[in-house]
Write a protein that holds these residues in place. Sequence first.
Motif, PDB file in Angstrom:
ATOM      1  N   SER A  79       0.874  -1.171   0.000  1.00 35.96           N
ATOM      2  CA  SER A  79       0.000   0.000   0.000  1.00 35.96           C
ATOM      3  C   SER A  79       0.913   1.223   0.000  1.00 35.96           C
ATOM      4  O   SER A  79       2.127   1.092   0.156  1.00 35.96           O
ATOM      5  CB  SER A  79      -0.925   0.003   1.226  1.00 35.96           C
ATOM      6  N   PRO A  80       0.365   2.438  -0.160  1.00 35.58           N
ATOM      7  CA  PRO A  80       1.239   3.621  -0.128  1.00 35.58           C
ATOM      8  C   PRO A  80       2.046   3.766   1.162  1.00 35.58           C
ATOM      9  O   PRO A  80       3.108   4.397   1.157  1.00 35.58           O
ATOM     10  CB  PRO A  80       0.256   4.781  -0.306  1.00 35.58           C
ATOM     11  N   THR A  81       1.567   3.174   2.260  1.00 33.44           N
ATOM     12  CA  THR A  81       2.256   3.345   3.547  1.00 33.44           C
ATOM     13  C   THR A  81       2.693   2.017   4.160  1.00 33.44           C
ATOM     14  O   THR A  81       3.002   1.961   5.355  1.00 33.44           O
ATOM     15  CB  THR A  81       1.357   4.084   4.551  1.00 33.44           C
ATOM     16  N   GLN A  82       2.727   0.943   3.382  1.00 35.83           N
ATOM     17  CA  GLN A  82       3.146  -0.351   3.931  1.00 35.83           C
ATOM     18  C   GLN A  82       3.968  -1.126   2.894  1.00 35.83           C
ATOM     19  O   GLN A  82       3.641  -1.126   1.706  1.00 35.83           O
ATOM     20  CB  GLN A  82       1.937  -1.181   4.348  1.00 35.83           C
ATOM     21  N   TYR A  83       5.032  -1.757   3.351  1.00 33.89           N
ATOM     22  CA  TYR A  83       5.813  -2.614   2.470  1.00 33.89           C
ATOM     23  C   TYR A  83       6.266  -3.859   3.217  1.00 33.89           C
ATOM     24  O   TYR A  83       6.254  -3.905   4.452  1.00 33.89           O
ATOM     25  CB  TYR A  83       6.996  -1.869   1.860  1.00 33.89           C
ATOM     26  N   ARG A  84       6.633  -4.873   2.411  1.00 31.36           N
ATOM     27  CA  ARG A  84       7.012  -6.162   2.968  1.00 31.36           C
ATOM     28  C   ARG A  84       8.363  -6.578   2.414  1.00 31.36           C
ATOM     29  O   ARG A  84       8.629  -6.437   1.224  1.00 31.36           O
ATOM     30  CB  ARG A  84       5.979  -7.218   2.577  1.00 31.36           C
ATOM     31  N   ILE A  85       9.220  -7.080   3.304  1.00 30.31           N
ATOM     32  CA  ILE A  85      10.505  -7.647   2.906  1.00 30.31           C
ATOM     33  C   ILE A  85      10.500  -9.118   3.298  1.00 30.31           C
ATOM     34  O   ILE A  85      10.265  -9.452   4.465  1.00 30.31           O
ATOM     35  CB  ILE A  85      11.686  -6.938   3.586  1.00 30.31           C
ATOM     36  N   ARG A  86      10.726 -10.001   2.339  1.00 29.29           N
ATOM     37  CA  ARG A  86      10.784 -11.433   2.622  1.00 29.29           C
ATOM     38  C   ARG A  86      12.240 -11.885   2.579  1.00 29.29           C
ATOM     39  O   ARG A  86      12.953 -11.646   1.600  1.00 29.29           O
ATOM     40  CB  ARG A  86       9.954 -12.224   1.617  1.00 29.29           C
ATOM     41  N   ILE A  87      12.688 -12.510   3.666  1.00 33.64           N
ATOM     42  CA  ILE A  87      14.051 -13.030   3.719  1.00 33.64           C
ATOM     43  C   ILE A  87      14.017 -14.551   3.800  1.00 33.64           C
ATOM     44  O   ILE A  87      12.991 -15.159   4.126  1.00 33.64           O
ATOM     45  CB  ILE A  87      14.850 -12.441   4.903  1.00 33.64           C
ATOM     46  N   LYS A  88      15.163 -15.144   3.501  1.00 35.18           N
ATOM     47  CA  LYS A  88      15.268 -16.602   3.523  1.00 35.18           C
ATOM     48  C   LYS A  88      15.459 -17.087   4.956  1.00 35.18           C
ATOM     49  O   LYS A  88      16.309 -16.568   5.693  1.00 35.18           O
ATOM     50  CB  LYS A  88      16.449 -17.049   2.663  1.00 35.18           C
ATOM     51  N   GLY A  89      14.688 -18.081   5.346  1.00 33.61           N
ATOM     52  CA  GLY A  89      14.841 -18.676   6.662  1.00 33.61           C
ATOM     53  C   GLY A  89      14.501 -17.719   7.788  1.00 33.61           C
ATOM     54  O   GLY A  89      13.706 -16.795   7.638  1.00 33.61           O
ATOM     55  N   LYS A  90      15.132 -17.957   8.916  1.00 33.33           N
ATOM     56  CA  LYS A  90      14.940 -17.104  10.098  1.00 33.33           C
ATOM     57  C   LYS A  90      16.257 -16.383  10.388  1.00 33.33           C
ATOM     58  O   LYS A  90      17.313 -17.013  10.484  1.00 33.33           O
ATOM     59  CB  LYS A  90      14.541 -17.951  11.306  1.00 33.33           C
ATOM     60  N   TYR A  91      16.180 -15.071  10.518  1.00 31.62           N
ATOM     61  CA  TYR A  91      17.366 -14.246  10.782  1.00 31.62           C
ATOM     62  C   TYR A  91      16.925 -13.060  11.631  1.00 31.62           C
ATOM     63  O   TYR A  91      16.660 -11.973  11.125  1.00 31.62           O
ATOM     64  CB  TYR A  91      17.990 -13.801   9.457  1.00 31.62           C
ATOM     65  N   PRO A  92      16.818 -13.246  12.962  1.00 29.40           N
ATOM     66  CA  PRO A  92      16.304 -12.179  13.832  1.00 29.40           C
ATOM     67  C   PRO A  92      17.086 -10.876  13.730  1.00 29.40           C
ATOM     68  O   PRO A  92      16.526  -9.800  13.957  1.00 29.40           O
ATOM     69  CB  PRO A  92      16.418 -12.784  15.236  1.00 29.40           C
TER      70      PRO A  92
END
Length: 709
Positions: free
Chosen positions: A227-240
Amino acid sequence: MKISSCAVLLTAALVLTACQPSQLNNPYSDADDQQNILYQSFSERPKHLDPAMSYASNEYTFIAQIYEPPLQYHYLKRPYQLTPLTAKSLPQIDYINAQGQPLPPTAAEQDIAFTDYVITLQDGVRYQPHPALAKKADGTYLYHQLNPDEIAPLKTLADLPQTGTRALLAEDYVYQIKRLAHPKNQSPIAEIMKNYIVGFADFAQQVADKPKTAIKDIAMAGVQATSPTQYRIRIKGKYPQFSYWLAMLFFAPMPWEADVFYGQAGLKDKNITLDWFPIGTGAYYLAENNPNRRMVLQKNPNFHPETYPTEGEPDDKAKGLLNDAGKPLPFIDKAVFMLEKETIPYWSKFQQGYFDLSGIASDNFDQAVQFTGGGEAALTPAMQAKGMQLQTSVETSTYYMGFNMLDATIGGSSENARKLRQAIAIAVDYEEMISIFRNGRGVPAQGAVPPGIFGFAEGEQGINPNVYEWRDGKPRRKPLAVAQQLMTEAGYAHGVDPKTGRALILYFDTMAAGVDDRPLLNWYRKQFAKLGIDLVLRVTDYNRFQEKVRTGNAQIFVWGWNADYPDPENFLFLFYSANAKVKFGGENASNYQNDNFDRLFEKMRNMDNSEERYQLIQQLEVQVRHDAPWLFGLHPKSFGLYHSWFKNLKPNLMANNQLKYTRIDAQERAQKRAQWNRPIFWPLGVLAAGLVLLALPAARAYRRKLRGN
């Protein structure tokens, strides 16, 4: 005579009355005297002001005030905590399995194929005024299609008089991540992010294959504005630890308009580039960039609402650090950075009150700092009389002597090589080095993890037992006799190499080639000589030094590491075999490899902080202390001086955007400047009187001559 005497006296009177004390040695305008301006210095021109490429502390001094990643570190709380900056809240973190199905927060790490970080932005965040965003009445961009005749007279960005702004969009953060992947930018974190962000490497290849296509028109699979004010970053596996990256300037937003504007032919020739004139949403913008004289940060008139913290550590209120709680930021209207390359004039100006803060050079250390009977640093009486504030903190950094584990003599996992390295670790007396060459500004390192980072062990539990003993409540370096015994057990009794029958020769690769470096290099040679080792110096420039380390041709070297984020993984990964410098181009410069270490590290690195993780860190430290791929050198201790009018002073080794929290009492500064810089006029009076007395005999002789005629 009457004319001459009057002229002399009149000149003296004019000198005495015309001089205004505030103008005699003040390097700034009188109009700025009581303004809300911070004054400090810089000594080195920043190379990059583009957040995709910048990775140096002298550059962060400026761009951290201009650019805003979605997260930041709380200014007062310790241990360091992430808080929202342009984001409304901390990211929403979702785990996904290999089939694309959501998993619960308690999912086992082996079941997590992907992690989604969903960031929602605040409303009302806008960019600083900038020509790249200026528009015509019809909505088209004013300066995006400049012709050669329009570019020819330009000398600086300010020659384009119209500016514009717009709201921050989620797409701006997406665009910046694409810029990190773009091969032309050569971002220092591109190789790291290829391992984590889904589609990052594929995007870089697509850009290379389609060089004429705008990157905003090429999708990256793992990064999307929802959305204009939301974005998503997808990373591989779990990396806190990825949350910490979201507080770094690499992940600050960049409007696509900036690339279009600065990409116009001819502007680069004028030095009108993003590396010279940033564009951000932060508390300040770069109003003047003249690195040969001064750089000026000006308060951003479009800065979004942000207030000073209302809570911190238990004793912060008593220290006055919450006096400004809840007040709007920033407090400073302008920050002026003056170029100062020489220590003496810089130190003099600071003592006169013309710089608000100062580091302490070795030449001036004894004037400013004294050590108490307990070894604590304190201000000298002269500094106390001026009301100075001394701030000290152990940095989240480590300086170490690295042994190339691929080397046939000093490296490897054999018992003889290990004992040789341990003997050297005992012999090289870092306590002495800190005292002689650093004025006590350092703490001998006991392991890889520095103070202030989770996993650092205090007291007897945290010492390196291969180098130190715990005596009288303190770590004490083992006697040299222990090191000499280790040399014998390693096959080098009295430092003699059995292959040659002569002193063992080791090679120290260094880029320290200046006259001031010679005493330290000689000191290193003397430390090795304690064991009978002949240390040969191989001095080279930085590029050649890096090449030798990269190809495994350096035997012994000194290097350091600053924390990118406050997590032990950021230090212990320097020993992980998959990060070996020669084989994989990583940051494991010693090329250390140990299967047990790798197993423990892989288990520890993505865990949340807990007692189990703490114990794993201790096991990792035990392993590297035993194998000694490093001589654990020191954690530097920073010393800073601040005038009494400098408010809200607290060390924050993770945050770089501290300027907005700083407050200056300009009235107190003006008063003390006037007090410390009162001109002394009486020598002028003495000079004038002397001139009169010298003139009298000549005047009398001249009168007698006139009478005689």
